[in-house]
Design a protein around this motif. Structure first.
Motif, PDB file in Angstrom:
ATOM      1  N   TYR A  53      -8.469  -7.216   6.490  1.00  0.00           N
ATOM      2  CA  TYR A  53      -8.175  -7.373   5.068  1.00  0.00           C
ATOM      3  C   TYR A  53      -8.093  -6.061   4.294  1.00  0.00           C
ATOM      4  O   TYR A  53      -7.842  -6.078   3.090  1.00  0.00           O
ATOM      5  CB  TYR A  53      -9.237  -8.273   4.419  1.00  0.00           C
ATOM      6  CG  TYR A  53      -9.365  -9.608   5.102  1.00  0.00           C
ATOM      7  CD1 TYR A  53      -8.308 -10.512   5.133  1.00  0.00           C
ATOM      8  CD2 TYR A  53     -10.547  -9.971   5.749  1.00  0.00           C
ATOM      9  CE1 TYR A  53      -8.408 -11.724   5.763  1.00  0.00           C
ATOM     10  CE2 TYR A  53     -10.667 -11.201   6.395  1.00  0.00           C
ATOM     11  CZ  TYR A  53      -9.592 -12.072   6.390  1.00  0.00           C
ATOM     12  OH  TYR A  53      -9.694 -13.279   7.031  1.00  0.00           O
ATOM     13  N   GLY A  54      -8.302  -4.945   4.945  1.00  0.00           N
ATOM     14  CA  GLY A  54      -8.199  -3.662   4.260  1.00  0.00           C
ATOM     15  C   GLY A  54      -9.498  -2.877   4.332  1.00  0.00           C
ATOM     16  O   GLY A  54     -10.545  -3.338   3.868  1.00  0.00           O
ATOM     17  N   THR A  96       0.845  -1.192   0.000  1.00  0.00           N
ATOM     18  CA  THR A  96       0.000   0.000   0.000  1.00  0.00           C
ATOM     19  C   THR A  96       0.870   1.227   0.000  1.00  0.00           C
ATOM     20  O   THR A  96       1.963   1.249   0.536  1.00  0.00           O
ATOM     21  CB  THR A  96      -0.906   0.022   1.236  1.00  0.00           C
ATOM     22  OG1 THR A  96      -0.087  -0.056   2.399  1.00  0.00           O
ATOM     23  CG2 THR A  96      -1.880  -1.145   1.234  1.00  0.00           C
ATOM     24  N   GLU A 135      -5.353   2.290  -0.100  1.00  0.00           N
ATOM     25  CA  GLU A 135      -5.640   1.334   0.964  1.00  0.00           C
ATOM     26  C   GLU A 135      -4.827   1.682   2.204  1.00  0.00           C
ATOM     27  O   GLU A 135      -3.707   2.172   2.124  1.00  0.00           O
ATOM     28  CB  GLU A 135      -5.315  -0.081   0.489  1.00  0.00           C
ATOM     29  CG  GLU A 135      -5.582  -1.166   1.522  1.00  0.00           C
ATOM     30  CD  GLU A 135      -7.034  -1.208   1.959  1.00  0.00           C
ATOM     31  OE1 GLU A 135      -7.389  -0.451   2.890  1.00  0.00           O
ATOM     32  OE2 GLU A 135      -7.817  -1.987   1.381  1.00  0.00           O
ATOM     33  N   ARG A 195     -10.278   0.028   2.859  1.00  0.00           N
ATOM     34  CA  ARG A 195     -10.722   0.497   1.540  1.00  0.00           C
ATOM     35  C   ARG A 195     -11.427  -0.616   0.785  1.00  0.00           C
ATOM     36  O   ARG A 195     -12.466  -0.402   0.138  1.00  0.00           O
ATOM     37  CB  ARG A 195      -9.517   0.999   0.751  1.00  0.00           C
ATOM     38  CG  ARG A 195      -9.803   1.393  -0.702  1.00  0.00           C
ATOM     39  CD  ARG A 195      -8.507   1.889  -1.303  1.00  0.00           C
ATOM     40  NE  ARG A 195      -8.607   2.244  -2.716  1.00  0.00           N
ATOM     41  CZ  ARG A 195      -8.212   1.477  -3.716  1.00  0.00           C
ATOM     42  NH1 ARG A 195      -7.733   0.261  -3.469  1.00  0.00           N
ATOM     43  NH2 ARG A 195      -8.289   1.892  -4.963  1.00  0.00           N
ATOM     44  N   ARG A 196     -10.873  -1.816   0.860  1.00  0.00           N
ATOM     45  CA  ARG A 196     -11.466  -2.963   0.168  1.00  0.00           C
ATOM     46  C   ARG A 196     -12.883  -3.232   0.669  1.00  0.00           C
ATOM     47  O   ARG A 196     -13.815  -3.462  -0.104  1.00  0.00           O
ATOM     48  CB  ARG A 196     -10.574  -4.178   0.382  1.00  0.00           C
ATOM     49  CG  ARG A 196     -10.988  -5.423  -0.368  1.00  0.00           C
ATOM     50  CD  ARG A 196      -9.958  -6.519  -0.156  1.00  0.00           C
ATOM     51  NE  ARG A 196      -8.647  -6.115  -0.662  1.00  0.00           N
ATOM     52  CZ  ARG A 196      -7.515  -6.727  -0.369  1.00  0.00           C
ATOM     53  NH1 ARG A 196      -7.527  -7.765   0.459  1.00  0.00           N
ATOM     54  NH2 ARG A 196      -6.367  -6.309  -0.876  1.00  0.00           N
ATOM     55  N   ALA A 251     -16.609  -2.865  -1.084  1.00  0.00           N
ATOM     56  CA  ALA A 251     -17.532  -3.999  -1.058  1.00  0.00           C
ATOM     57  C   ALA A 251     -18.895  -3.584  -0.501  1.00  0.00           C
ATOM     58  O   ALA A 251     -19.944  -3.983  -1.032  1.00  0.00           O
ATOM     59  CB  ALA A 251     -16.944  -5.137  -0.227  1.00  0.00           C
TER      60      ALA A 251
END
Length: 599
Positions: A79-80, A10, A193, A82-83, A87
């Motif tokens: 797991y992040g 990142t 991220e 931003r991710r 989602a």
């Protein structure tokens, strides 16, 4: 026990686009929540069902949001963020499209439940800000993100009313989907991220247990007025909720990497912030239920203001807009007096707004005054909550802790909706076979909101104040509440790894933390004492900042630390940080608050 690592893939953000993009994501979530408010009274006819069944269109979103918020927060830590933010927004877009293409009740409920997953965007956005922004920008940025829910709601009401009056009501869902897509694209372009990761596994049994307990608890709250508060169904679900949540709590205390760290949640700073959040949620939703109905009731009732759907939305819109403008005000007050004082100030303003509202309900312009005053108070209170939570938990728990705090607000709005809905229904008059709310019911609703916010003031009074901040160098105030992590004095039996360097060059240390000590205005602070404290409460290093404010401290091992800073003429600062234990040097600027006089 979870710890934090840094993802080497990142990149560090420069902060230029993060704040507006994440605030926009919060506004999108608020729009999703409020887009059906203008047509709520028409839903039974639009869906060809009974009023009781139509309420599930709103209830499903609430339940899905309550369940998904802490889960998405924990997944973001692992797991992040931003991710998981992307989602959450993607699931909302799918739900919007599902609802936009149907008039079938069951399919609509499914679509609205999928929309509820977007609720996790608020805590995830706050976590991204904490991980990526310079400290001097963090206060106002978090305030804006936290208040975006009110901003979006205030803007959405008149726009949704306009669309509902002049177009097919399904267009509301297509507009929500479009805003979600725009938010996803902006996030992909402007929001890097977070490099912070909690090490551990996802607690799937904990997620299932919490989900079951929340559904069992919130379902009778939202449907109790329909089923009857003393009915077997309502009481049985409440009893089942208590049993499930107690078993869940016992299980979470025994899990190495729990979904919610209950020991952290039990800290006074976290516990009383969450209790106050419930009361703020009650107060926030009360005005949203009362003012639109009062404005739209016909003048022939003797107290209704006879305004159109669009005008009613415009009169309530200042509620959200004022929340937006209080963000910079919050940053100033909090920098000088601390977020506890800001929270209590906001609650006092809310109480004044509702108290004044008891006598200001006879004209549309009076409702605007109520909306402005309440918006200012709610904005200050909401803006304070993430700062209080972030100041009380390690960096690895930011997402989950803020997710839990957002859940507490959702519980507050759920309770407000149920109780005030029951009050308005029980005090209504039958006019032509239609139940019409009375002025007595509106005033009782305002009194309930006033009582809730005054109870919130009591909870806020138990929060640690500036005196606790003055003891920032005493790590028991910020370290883990785990009994094994209680502070131990630095002595021969507890080596402290003290750095004796007081060099004016921050280049002597290449592994650990480095940065500058600054004032809140960005000026360097020379000869500030920077102390590194490990999770067990022991001093792991200390140094003095150089003439340009630079400092550098080596770390003895991977783990979570606290950087405590003291300097003459400035308030103390304690900032959580984590290091993966490798050979990298993590940049971390430390912004001191202004001069403070302590009793």
């Amino acid at each position: 026990m979870t710890r934090t690592t840094t993802d080497p893939h990142t990149r560090r953000p420069n902060g230029s686009g993060i704040v507006p993009v994440l605030a926009f994501a919060g506004i999108v979530v608020a729009v999703m929540q409020t887009l059906l408010v203008p047509v709520i009274k028409d839903l039974p006819e639009l869906l060809g069902t009974s009023p009781g069944n139509a309420t599930w269109v709103m209830t499903s979103t609430l339940l899905a949001g309550a369940v998904s918020t802490p889960i998405m927060g924990r997944l973001g830590d692992l797991y992040g963020k931003r991710r998981m933010l992307i989602a959450s927004l993607a699931v909302m877009v799918v739900g919007s499209l599902v609802a936009g293409f149907t008039s079938d009740l069951l399919v609509m409920i499914v679509g609205r439940a999928l929309q509820g997953f977007a609720m996790g965007a608020i805590p995830l956005g706050i976590g991204l800000m904490r991980d990526g922004l310079p400290r001097e920008k963090l206060g106002s940025a978090m305030a804006l993100m936290s208040s975006s829910i009110g901003v979006g709601g205030g803007l959405a009401l008149p726009v949704a009313a306009l669309v509902a009056q002049h177009a097919d009501w399904h267009a509301l869902f297509f507009g929500s989907a479009g805003l979600g897509v725009v938010s996803i694209v902006l996030t992909l372009i402007f929001v890097p991220e977070s490099p912070m990761r909690a090490v551990g596994t996802f607690d799937a049994p904990g997620a299932l247990g919490l989900s079951a307990g929340l559904v069992l608890f919130l379902l009778p709250i939202t449907k109790g007025s329909d089923w009857g508060w003393t009915s077997g169904t309502t009481l049985g679900l409440f009893g089942a909720a208590v049993a499930v949540l107690l078993l869940w709590g016992v299980m979470e205390l025994r899990v190495k990497a729990p979904l919610v760290d209950l020991r952290t949640t039990a800290r006074p700073a976290v516990l009383f912030t969450n209790l106050a959040s419930i009361m703020v949620g009650v107060a926030f939703y009360a005005v949203s239920l009362v003012l639109p109905q009062l404005l739209q009731l016909p003048a022939s009732t003797g107290y209704g203001l006879g305004q159109s759907m669009v005008v009613a939305g415009l009169c309530v819109a200042p509620l959200g807009l004022t929340m937006m403008f209080t963000a910079p005000v919050y940053a100033r007050i909090s920098a000088k007096y601390g977020p506890k004082v800001t929270l209590m100030t906001g609650m006092l303003i809310i109480a004044v707004g509702y108290g004044a509202g008891l006598g200001l309900m006879s004209a549309a312009w009076q409702t605007i005054i109520i909306a402005v005053v309440l918006g200012a108070g709610i904005g200050l209170a909401y803006s304070s909550l993430p700062a209080l939570i972030i100041g009380a938990v390690p960096a690895s728990e930011t997402g989950a802790a803020n997710g839990l705090n957002t859940l507490m607000r959702s519980i507050g709005t759920s309770v407000s909706s149920a109780v005030i809905g029951m009050v308005l229904a029980n005090t209504a008059n039958q006019v032509g076979g239609v139940a019409v709310p009375t002025m007595h019911g509106f005033r009782v609703s305002f009194m309930i909101a006033t009582g809730a916010v005054l109870l919130g003031l009591v909870f806020a009074a138990f929060l640690p104040g500036r005196r606790a901040a003055a003891n920032a160098a005493k790590p028991h105030l910020v370290a883990s509440s785990d009994p094994l992590s209680e502070p131990a004095p630095a002595s021969a039996s507890a080596p402290a790894y003290i750095s004796t360097s007081t060099s004016t060059s921050a280049d002597l240390v290449t592994t650990g933390f480095r940065g500058r000590v600054l004032t809140s205005e960005g000026s360097p602070v020379a000869r500030a004492k920077v102390t590194l404290i490990d999770r067990r409460g022991r001093q792991a290093g200390a140094t003095l900042s150089s003439a340009d404010g630079g400092y550098a401290l080596a770390v003895p091992a991977a783990g979570a630390y606290v950087l405590a800073v003291t300097a003459g003429g400035h308030g103390p600062l304690a900032s959580g940080a984590s290091h993966p234990g490798d050979d990298r040097s993590i940049e971390m600027d430390l912004a001191l608050p202004g001069a403070t006089v302590l009793a």
